[in-house]
Design an enzyme around this catalytic site. Structure first.
Site, short mmCIF file in Angstrom:
data_model
loop_
_atom_site.label_atom_id
_atom_site.label_comp_id
_atom_site.label_asym_id
_atom_site.label_seq_id
_atom_site.Cartn_x
_atom_site.Cartn_y
_atom_site.Cartn_z
N ARG A 65 -32.97 -54.16 46.59
CA ARG A 65 -33.24 -55.16 47.62
C ARG A 65 -34.34 -54.73 48.58
O ARG A 65 -34.85 -55.55 49.33
CB ARG A 65 -31.96 -55.43 48.44
CG ARG A 65 -30.77 -55.94 47.61
CD ARG A 65 -31.01 -57.34 47.09
NE ARG A 65 -29.82 -57.85 46.42
CZ ARG A 65 -29.57 -57.73 45.11
NH1 ARG A 65 -30.45 -57.11 44.32
NH2 ARG A 65 -28.47 -58.23 44.57
N HIS A 123 -25.93 -55.02 33.94
CA HIS A 123 -26.24 -56.46 33.89
C HIS A 123 -26.03 -57.12 35.24
O HIS A 123 -25.52 -58.24 35.36
CB HIS A 123 -25.37 -57.16 32.83
CG HIS A 123 -26.05 -58.35 32.20
ND1 HIS A 123 -26.88 -58.24 31.12
CD2 HIS A 123 -26.02 -59.67 32.51
CE1 HIS A 123 -27.33 -59.44 30.78
NE2 HIS A 123 -26.84 -60.32 31.62
N GLN A 137 -37.54 -60.22 25.61
CA GLN A 137 -36.15 -59.73 25.61
C GLN A 137 -35.32 -60.49 24.59
O GLN A 137 -35.45 -61.71 24.44
CB GLN A 137 -35.54 -59.89 27.01
CG GLN A 137 -34.10 -59.49 27.14
CD GLN A 137 -33.12 -60.62 26.81
OE1 GLN A 137 -33.52 -61.78 26.78
NE2 GLN A 137 -31.88 -60.28 26.55
N LYS A 178 -31.74 -51.96 27.05
CA LYS A 178 -31.30 -52.24 28.42
C LYS A 178 -29.78 -52.30 28.45
O LYS A 178 -29.17 -53.01 27.65
CB LYS A 178 -31.89 -53.56 28.90
CG LYS A 178 -31.49 -53.96 30.32
CD LYS A 178 -32.12 -55.28 30.70
CE LYS A 178 -31.71 -55.71 32.10
NZ LYS A 178 -30.25 -55.96 32.21
N GLY A 212 -30.51 -53.10 38.96
CA GLY A 212 -29.23 -53.42 39.57
C GLY A 212 -29.19 -53.04 41.03
O GLY A 212 -29.21 -51.86 41.38
N GLY A 213 -29.20 -54.04 41.92
CA GLY A 213 -28.99 -53.80 43.34
C GLY A 213 -30.23 -53.53 44.16
O GLY A 213 -30.12 -53.25 45.35
N GLY A 229 -34.06 -58.51 39.45
CA GLY A 229 -33.61 -59.80 38.94
C GLY A 229 -33.39 -60.81 40.05
O GLY A 229 -34.23 -61.65 40.32
N ARG A 230 -32.26 -60.71 40.72
CA ARG A 230 -31.93 -61.70 41.75
C ARG A 230 -32.99 -61.77 42.84
O ARG A 230 -33.29 -62.84 43.36
CB ARG A 230 -30.57 -61.38 42.37
CG ARG A 230 -29.40 -61.60 41.42
CD ARG A 230 -28.08 -61.33 42.12
NE ARG A 230 -26.95 -61.54 41.24
CZ ARG A 230 -26.40 -60.58 40.47
NH1 ARG A 230 -26.92 -59.36 40.49
NH2 ARG A 230 -25.38 -60.85 39.69
N THR A 272 -31.23 -56.27 25.09
CA THR A 272 -30.18 -56.20 26.11
C THR A 272 -28.83 -55.96 25.45
O THR A 272 -28.38 -56.74 24.62
CB THR A 272 -30.13 -57.50 26.94
OG1 THR A 272 -31.38 -57.65 27.61
CG2 THR A 272 -29.01 -57.45 27.96
#
Length: 394
Positions: free
Chosen positions: A313, A278, A128, A254, A310-311, A332-333, A156
Protein backbone atom coordinates in the site's frame (compact mmCIF):
# COMPACT_ATOMS: atom_id res chain seq x y z
CA UNK A 1 -4.44 22.24 -7.11
CA UNK A 2 -5.50 19.16 -9.07
CA UNK A 3 -8.51 17.77 -7.23
CA UNK A 4 -8.47 14.63 -9.37
CA UNK A 5 -5.17 13.47 -7.84
CA UNK A 6 -4.79 11.76 -4.49
CA UNK A 7 -1.89 11.50 -2.06
CA UNK A 8 -2.17 7.91 -0.86
CA UNK A 9 -3.41 4.50 -1.88
CA UNK A 10 -5.83 4.73 1.05
CA UNK A 11 -7.38 7.82 -0.56
CA UNK A 12 -7.60 5.98 -3.90
CA UNK A 13 -9.52 3.25 -2.10
CA UNK A 14 -11.88 5.77 -0.50
CA UNK A 15 -12.59 7.38 -3.87
CA UNK A 16 -13.11 4.00 -5.51
CA UNK A 17 -15.63 3.10 -2.82
CA UNK A 18 -17.53 6.36 -3.39
CA UNK A 19 -17.55 5.90 -7.17
CA UNK A 20 -18.28 2.18 -7.63
CA UNK A 21 -21.58 0.32 -7.21
CA UNK A 22 -21.48 -1.59 -3.94
CA UNK A 23 -21.24 -5.03 -5.55
CA UNK A 24 -18.34 -3.95 -7.80
CA UNK A 25 -16.43 -2.43 -4.90
CA UNK A 26 -17.09 -5.47 -2.73
CA UNK A 27 -15.72 -7.74 -5.45
CA UNK A 28 -12.39 -5.90 -5.26
CA UNK A 29 -11.95 -6.76 -1.58
CA UNK A 30 -12.25 -10.48 -2.28
CA UNK A 31 -10.82 -11.87 0.94
CA UNK A 32 -11.93 -15.45 1.53
CA UNK A 33 -13.82 -16.79 4.56
CA UNK A 34 -13.08 -14.62 7.64
CA UNK A 35 -10.50 -12.45 5.83
CA UNK A 36 -7.66 -13.46 8.16
CA UNK A 37 -5.12 -13.60 5.31
CA UNK A 38 -6.51 -10.45 3.70
CA UNK A 39 -5.94 -8.47 6.90
CA UNK A 40 -2.55 -10.02 7.66
CA UNK A 41 -1.24 -9.10 4.21
CA UNK A 42 -1.25 -5.43 5.19
CA UNK A 43 -0.89 -5.76 8.97
CA UNK A 44 2.36 -7.72 8.66
CA UNK A 45 4.09 -4.75 7.05
CA UNK A 46 3.20 -2.63 10.08
CA UNK A 47 5.20 -5.00 12.30
CA UNK A 48 8.42 -4.24 10.39
CA UNK A 49 10.34 -1.09 11.24
CA UNK A 50 13.08 1.18 9.89
CA UNK A 51 16.08 2.81 11.57
CA UNK A 52 16.74 5.91 9.42
CA UNK A 53 19.93 7.93 9.21
CA UNK A 54 20.00 11.71 9.55
CA UNK A 55 23.24 12.65 7.75
CA UNK A 56 25.41 11.27 4.99
CA UNK A 57 22.33 10.69 2.85
CA UNK A 58 22.58 10.18 -0.89
CA UNK A 59 21.65 13.02 -3.23
CA UNK A 60 20.43 10.72 -6.01
CA UNK A 61 18.69 7.35 -5.85
CA UNK A 62 18.33 4.65 -8.50
CA UNK A 63 15.03 2.72 -8.42
CA UNK A 64 15.50 0.77 -11.66
CA UNK A 65 15.69 -3.01 -11.94
CA UNK A 66 14.83 -5.86 -14.29
CA UNK A 67 12.17 -8.57 -14.04
CA UNK A 68 12.04 -11.52 -16.43
CA UNK A 69 14.50 -9.70 -18.66
CA UNK A 70 12.44 -6.51 -18.85
CA UNK A 71 14.01 -3.20 -17.74
CA UNK A 72 11.81 -1.36 -15.23
CA UNK A 73 12.01 2.21 -13.99
CA UNK A 74 10.80 1.14 -10.55
CA UNK A 75 10.50 -2.24 -8.76
CA UNK A 76 6.72 -2.41 -9.02
CA UNK A 77 4.93 -4.64 -11.55
CA UNK A 78 1.21 -4.65 -12.31
CA UNK A 79 -0.18 -7.97 -11.08
CA UNK A 80 -2.72 -9.74 -13.31
CA UNK A 81 -6.33 -9.33 -12.18
CA UNK A 82 -9.39 -10.48 -14.07
CA UNK A 83 -12.26 -8.54 -15.69
CA UNK A 84 -11.37 -4.95 -14.79
CA UNK A 85 -14.89 -3.60 -15.24
CA UNK A 86 -14.25 -0.90 -12.64
CA UNK A 87 -13.52 1.40 -15.62
CA UNK A 88 -14.66 1.16 -19.26
CA UNK A 89 -11.05 1.20 -20.55
CA UNK A 90 -10.07 -1.60 -18.17
CA UNK A 91 -6.76 -3.30 -18.88
CA UNK A 92 -5.90 -0.94 -21.74
CA UNK A 93 -5.90 2.03 -19.36
CA UNK A 94 -3.75 0.09 -16.91
CA UNK A 95 -1.31 -0.87 -19.68
CA UNK A 96 -0.96 2.75 -20.78
CA UNK A 97 -0.37 3.87 -17.22
CA UNK A 98 2.28 1.22 -16.62
CA UNK A 99 4.02 2.16 -19.88
CA UNK A 100 3.94 5.85 -18.95
CA UNK A 101 5.68 5.04 -15.67
CA UNK A 102 8.18 2.61 -17.18
CA UNK A 103 7.00 -0.69 -15.80
CA UNK A 104 5.58 -4.03 -16.94
CA UNK A 105 2.08 -5.43 -16.68
CA UNK A 106 0.75 -8.88 -15.95
CA UNK A 107 -2.36 -9.52 -18.06
CA UNK A 108 -4.89 -11.99 -16.69
CA UNK A 109 -6.22 -14.68 -19.00
CA UNK A 110 -9.59 -13.62 -17.52
CA UNK A 111 -9.04 -10.03 -18.72
CA UNK A 112 -11.88 -8.12 -20.36
CA UNK A 113 -9.70 -6.70 -23.16
CA UNK A 114 -7.97 -8.66 -25.95
CA UNK A 115 -4.26 -9.16 -25.45
CA UNK A 116 -3.50 -7.46 -28.77
CA UNK A 117 -5.05 -4.19 -27.55
CA UNK A 118 -3.18 -4.36 -24.27
CA UNK A 119 0.22 -5.05 -25.87
CA UNK A 120 -0.39 -2.21 -28.32
CA UNK A 121 -0.61 0.04 -25.23
CA UNK A 122 2.40 -1.51 -23.45
CA UNK A 123 4.82 -3.98 -25.08
CA UNK A 124 6.04 -5.15 -21.65
CA UNK A 125 3.21 -7.61 -20.99
CA UNK A 126 3.49 -10.90 -19.11
CA UNK A 127 0.55 -13.14 -19.98
CA UNK A 128 -0.99 -14.95 -17.00
CA UNK A 129 -2.67 -18.33 -17.13
CA UNK A 130 -4.12 -20.98 -14.86
CA UNK A 131 -3.97 -24.73 -15.19
CA UNK A 132 -7.36 -25.20 -16.82
CA UNK A 133 -8.91 -27.09 -19.71
CA UNK A 134 -7.12 -29.70 -21.79
CA UNK A 135 -3.44 -29.63 -22.62
CA UNK A 136 -4.23 -28.90 -26.27
CA UNK A 137 -6.45 -26.00 -25.22
CA UNK A 138 -3.70 -24.59 -23.00
CA UNK A 139 -1.14 -24.83 -25.80
CA UNK A 140 -3.44 -22.84 -28.09
CA UNK A 141 -3.77 -20.12 -25.45
CA UNK A 142 0.01 -19.92 -25.06
CA UNK A 143 0.48 -19.75 -28.83
CA UNK A 144 -2.03 -16.92 -28.98
CA UNK A 145 -0.15 -15.01 -26.27
CA UNK A 146 3.21 -15.64 -27.93
CA UNK A 147 1.94 -14.54 -31.34
CA UNK A 148 0.46 -11.39 -29.79
CA UNK A 149 3.86 -10.45 -28.39
CA UNK A 150 3.76 -11.38 -24.69
CA UNK A 151 7.30 -11.20 -23.29
CA UNK A 152 6.79 -13.66 -20.44
CA UNK A 153 4.35 -16.10 -18.86
CA UNK A 154 2.92 -16.05 -15.34
CA UNK A 155 1.35 -19.30 -14.13
CA UNK A 156 -0.88 -18.67 -11.13
CA UNK A 157 -0.96 -21.52 -8.64
CA UNK A 158 -2.33 -19.75 -5.55
CA UNK A 159 -5.97 -19.99 -6.57
CA UNK A 160 -6.74 -23.50 -5.41
CA UNK A 161 -9.75 -23.19 -3.15
CA UNK A 162 -13.22 -21.74 -3.65
CA UNK A 163 -14.41 -20.28 -0.37
CA UNK A 164 -17.28 -17.98 0.50
CA UNK A 165 -16.92 -14.95 2.73
CA UNK A 166 -18.25 -14.76 6.25
CA UNK A 167 -19.60 -11.28 5.44
CA UNK A 168 -21.21 -12.36 2.17
CA UNK A 169 -20.14 -12.28 -1.46
CA UNK A 170 -21.59 -9.79 -3.96
CA UNK A 171 -23.99 -11.03 -6.60
CA UNK A 172 -22.35 -10.79 -10.03
CA UNK A 173 -24.36 -11.89 -13.08
CA UNK A 174 -22.93 -14.18 -15.73
CA UNK A 175 -24.29 -11.84 -18.42
CA UNK A 176 -25.77 -8.35 -18.27
CA UNK A 177 -29.19 -9.24 -19.63
CA UNK A 178 -32.40 -7.35 -18.95
CA UNK A 179 -33.13 -9.22 -15.73
CA UNK A 180 -29.62 -8.64 -14.38
CA UNK A 181 -29.70 -4.96 -15.32
CA UNK A 182 -33.05 -4.53 -13.58
CA UNK A 183 -31.66 -6.10 -10.42
CA UNK A 184 -28.54 -3.94 -10.51
CA UNK A 185 -30.34 -0.73 -11.52
CA UNK A 186 -30.59 0.68 -7.95
CA UNK A 187 -26.80 0.38 -7.58
CA UNK A 188 -26.28 2.09 -10.92
CA UNK A 189 -28.58 4.96 -9.96
CA UNK A 190 -26.68 5.32 -6.70
CA UNK A 191 -23.39 5.69 -8.62
CA UNK A 192 -24.39 7.72 -11.70
CA UNK A 193 -20.85 8.85 -12.61
CA UNK A 194 -19.64 5.26 -12.93
CA UNK A 195 -22.63 4.27 -15.05
CA UNK A 196 -22.34 7.40 -17.19
CA UNK A 197 -18.69 6.65 -17.94
CA UNK A 198 -19.63 3.25 -19.33
CA UNK A 199 -22.52 4.69 -21.33
CA UNK A 200 -20.26 7.37 -22.83
CA UNK A 201 -17.92 4.58 -23.89
CA UNK A 202 -20.89 3.00 -25.67
CA UNK A 203 -20.92 -0.25 -23.72
CA UNK A 204 -21.91 -1.73 -20.40
CA UNK A 205 -19.29 -3.53 -18.28
CA UNK A 206 -17.95 -6.54 -20.17
CA UNK A 207 -18.06 -9.80 -18.22
CA UNK A 208 -16.43 -11.95 -20.89
CA UNK A 209 -12.88 -13.28 -21.26
CA UNK A 210 -11.85 -12.72 -24.91
CA UNK A 211 -8.38 -14.20 -24.47
CA UNK A 212 -9.92 -17.58 -23.61
CA UNK A 213 -12.00 -17.80 -26.79
CA UNK A 214 -11.35 -20.39 -29.46
CA UNK A 215 -10.78 -18.93 -32.96
CA UNK A 216 -14.09 -18.03 -34.59
CA UNK A 217 -16.09 -18.60 -31.41
CA UNK A 218 -17.56 -16.04 -28.97
CA UNK A 219 -15.63 -15.26 -25.82
CA UNK A 220 -16.71 -17.26 -22.78
CA UNK A 221 -18.26 -15.46 -19.86
CA UNK A 222 -16.13 -15.01 -16.76
CA UNK A 223 -18.16 -17.64 -14.92
CA UNK A 224 -18.09 -19.97 -17.90
CA UNK A 225 -14.29 -19.81 -17.87
CA UNK A 226 -14.32 -20.16 -14.08
CA UNK A 227 -16.38 -23.32 -14.50
CA UNK A 228 -13.74 -24.74 -16.84
CA UNK A 229 -11.10 -24.09 -14.20
CA UNK A 230 -13.23 -25.73 -11.48
CA UNK A 231 -13.69 -28.86 -13.58
CA UNK A 232 -9.99 -29.23 -14.38
CA UNK A 233 -8.07 -31.54 -12.00
CA UNK A 234 -5.35 -29.58 -10.17
CA UNK A 235 -1.88 -29.86 -11.69
CA UNK A 236 0.97 -32.05 -10.51
CA UNK A 237 4.56 -30.83 -10.57
CA UNK A 238 4.99 -32.98 -13.68
CA UNK A 239 2.13 -31.01 -15.26
CA UNK A 240 3.87 -27.74 -14.41
CA UNK A 241 7.13 -29.06 -15.86
CA UNK A 242 5.24 -29.92 -19.07
CA UNK A 243 3.73 -26.42 -19.18
CA UNK A 244 7.19 -24.94 -18.76
CA UNK A 245 8.33 -26.87 -21.83
CA UNK A 246 5.55 -25.29 -23.89
CA UNK A 247 6.82 -21.76 -23.26
CA UNK A 248 10.31 -20.91 -24.50
CA UNK A 249 10.57 -17.54 -22.77
CA UNK A 250 10.66 -16.17 -19.21
CA UNK A 251 8.35 -18.17 -16.93
CA UNK A 252 7.06 -17.17 -13.49
CA UNK A 253 5.22 -19.33 -10.97
CA UNK A 254 2.95 -17.17 -8.81
CA UNK A 255 1.65 -18.34 -5.46
CA UNK A 256 4.63 -19.80 -3.62
CA UNK A 257 4.47 -19.65 0.17
CA UNK A 258 6.69 -22.57 1.21
CA UNK A 259 10.36 -23.34 0.77
CA UNK A 260 9.72 -26.86 -0.50
CA UNK A 261 7.42 -25.51 -3.23
CA UNK A 262 10.00 -22.86 -4.10
CA UNK A 263 12.59 -25.59 -4.61
CA UNK A 264 10.19 -27.54 -6.82
CA UNK A 265 9.67 -24.40 -8.87
CA UNK A 266 13.42 -24.27 -9.45
CA UNK A 267 13.38 -27.95 -10.42
CA UNK A 268 10.78 -27.41 -13.15
CA UNK A 269 12.79 -24.55 -14.65
CA UNK A 270 10.96 -21.45 -13.48
CA UNK A 271 12.70 -18.16 -14.27
CA UNK A 272 10.97 -16.43 -11.35
CA UNK A 273 8.53 -17.03 -8.53
CA UNK A 274 6.19 -14.72 -6.70
CA UNK A 275 5.61 -15.32 -2.99
CA UNK A 276 1.87 -14.83 -2.71
CA UNK A 277 -1.42 -15.96 -1.15
CA UNK A 278 -3.59 -14.52 -3.95
CA UNK A 279 -4.28 -11.36 -2.02
CA UNK A 280 -5.90 -13.30 0.80
CA UNK A 281 -8.40 -14.81 -1.63
CA UNK A 282 -7.24 -18.40 -1.40
CA UNK A 283 -6.91 -20.58 1.70
CA UNK A 284 -7.75 -18.30 4.62
CA UNK A 285 -5.27 -18.22 7.53
CA UNK A 286 -2.32 -18.49 5.15
CA UNK A 287 0.09 -15.91 6.63
CA UNK A 288 1.10 -12.79 4.74
CA UNK A 289 3.65 -13.36 1.96
CA UNK A 290 6.08 -10.86 3.53
CA UNK A 291 6.41 -13.31 6.44
CA UNK A 292 7.54 -16.12 4.12
CA UNK A 293 9.70 -14.02 1.82
CA UNK A 294 13.08 -14.14 3.56
CA UNK A 295 13.11 -17.92 3.99
CA UNK A 296 12.21 -18.42 0.33
CA UNK A 297 14.93 -15.99 -0.79
CA UNK A 298 17.53 -17.73 1.35
CA UNK A 299 16.54 -21.08 -0.12
CA UNK A 300 16.31 -20.27 -3.84
CA UNK A 301 17.22 -16.63 -4.38
CA UNK A 302 20.44 -17.51 -6.19
CA UNK A 303 18.54 -19.75 -8.63
CA UNK A 304 15.46 -17.71 -9.58
CA UNK A 305 14.16 -14.17 -9.39
CA UNK A 306 11.96 -13.83 -6.31
CA UNK A 307 9.07 -11.36 -6.31
CA UNK A 308 6.34 -10.82 -3.76
CA UNK A 309 2.73 -9.71 -3.94
CA UNK A 310 0.11 -9.07 -1.30
CA UNK A 311 -0.60 -6.08 0.93
CA UNK A 312 1.52 -3.40 -0.78
CA UNK A 313 0.00 0.00 0.00
CA UNK A 314 3.02 2.31 0.42
CA UNK A 315 6.47 2.83 -1.00
CA UNK A 316 7.87 1.83 2.38
CA UNK A 317 6.16 -1.57 1.99
CA UNK A 318 8.01 -2.03 -1.29
CA UNK A 319 11.33 -1.19 0.38
CA UNK A 320 10.67 -3.69 3.17
CA UNK A 321 10.08 -6.43 0.60
CA UNK A 322 13.22 -5.48 -1.34
CA UNK A 323 15.32 -5.40 1.83
CA UNK A 324 14.17 -8.93 2.64
CA UNK A 325 15.29 -10.11 -0.78
CA UNK A 326 12.54 -9.50 -3.33
CA UNK A 327 13.67 -8.29 -6.74
CA UNK A 328 10.37 -6.41 -7.14
CA UNK A 329 6.78 -6.47 -5.95
CA UNK A 330 3.50 -6.93 -7.76
CA UNK A 331 0.45 -4.82 -6.92
CA UNK A 332 -3.24 -5.63 -7.41
CA UNK A 333 -5.91 -3.83 -5.42
CA UNK A 334 -3.86 -0.63 -5.21
CA UNK A 335 -3.92 -0.02 -8.95
CA UNK A 336 -7.52 -1.23 -9.29
CA UNK A 337 -8.59 1.43 -6.80
CA UNK A 338 -6.65 3.99 -8.81
CA UNK A 339 -8.30 2.78 -12.01
CA UNK A 340 -11.75 3.05 -10.44
CA UNK A 341 -11.01 6.51 -9.05
CA UNK A 342 -9.59 8.14 -12.19
CA UNK A 343 -8.89 5.69 -15.01
CA UNK A 344 -5.40 5.72 -16.52
CA UNK A 345 -4.46 8.85 -14.57
CA UNK A 346 -5.49 7.12 -11.35
CA UNK A 347 -3.21 4.15 -12.02
CA UNK A 348 -0.35 6.53 -12.85
CA UNK A 349 -1.14 8.35 -9.59
CA UNK A 350 -0.81 5.12 -7.59
CA UNK A 351 2.51 4.30 -9.26
CA UNK A 352 3.73 7.84 -8.53
CA UNK A 353 2.76 7.45 -4.86
CA UNK A 354 4.70 4.20 -4.59
CA UNK A 355 7.69 5.61 -6.46
CA UNK A 356 7.80 8.65 -4.19
CA UNK A 357 7.57 6.47 -1.10
CA UNK A 358 10.34 4.17 -2.31
CA UNK A 359 12.58 7.12 -3.08
CA UNK A 360 12.05 8.89 0.25
CA UNK A 361 12.56 5.66 2.21
CA UNK A 362 15.75 4.91 0.29
CA UNK A 363 16.94 8.45 1.07
CA UNK A 364 16.29 8.03 4.80
CA UNK A 365 18.10 4.68 4.87
CA UNK A 366 21.17 6.25 3.30
CA UNK A 367 21.22 4.24 0.06
CA UNK A 368 21.72 5.37 -3.52
CA UNK A 369 20.15 2.27 -5.09
CA UNK A 370 17.44 -0.24 -4.29
CA UNK A 371 20.08 -2.90 -4.94
CA UNK A 372 21.98 -1.75 -1.83
CA UNK A 373 19.12 -2.74 0.50
CA UNK A 374 19.73 -5.64 2.91
CA UNK A 375 17.85 -7.22 5.83
CA UNK A 376 19.93 -5.01 8.13
CA UNK A 377 17.81 -2.07 6.97
CA UNK A 378 14.70 -3.62 8.53
CA UNK A 379 13.76 -4.07 12.18
CA UNK A 380 12.15 -7.51 12.37
CA UNK A 381 10.45 -8.49 15.64
CA UNK A 382 10.88 -11.94 17.16
CA UNK A 383 8.39 -14.44 15.81
CA UNK A 384 7.67 -12.48 12.65
CA UNK A 385 8.61 -15.01 9.94
CA UNK A 386 6.26 -17.73 8.78
CA UNK A 387 7.84 -20.85 10.40
CA UNK A 388 6.65 -23.44 7.86
CA UNK A 389 8.29 -21.40 5.11
CA UNK A 390 11.68 -21.85 6.72
CA UNK A 391 14.13 -24.47 5.44
CA UNK A 392 13.91 -27.71 7.45
CA UNK A 393 16.55 -28.25 10.14
CA UNK A 394 19.58 -30.17 8.91
Amino acid sequence: MDKTRFESVAEAQRRARRRLPSSVYSALLAGSEAGVSYRDNTAAFDELGFAPHVAGLKEKRDLSTTVLGQPLALPVVISPTGVQAVHPDGEVAVARAAAARGTAMGLSSFASKPIEQVIAANPQVFYQTYWMGTRDWMVRRLEHARDAGAVGLIVTLDWSFSHSRDWGSPWIPERLGLRAMARLAPQGRARPRWLAAHLRAGRLPDLTAPNLAEPGEPAPTFFGAYGTWLQTPPPSWDDIAWLRQQWDGPFMLKGISRVDDARRAVDVGASAISVSNHGGNNLDSTPAPIRALRAVVEAVGEDVEVLMDGGIRRGGDVVKALALGARAVMIGRAYLWGLAAAGQAGVENVLDILRGGIDSTLLALGHSSIHDLTPDDILVPDGFPYPSAAPPAR
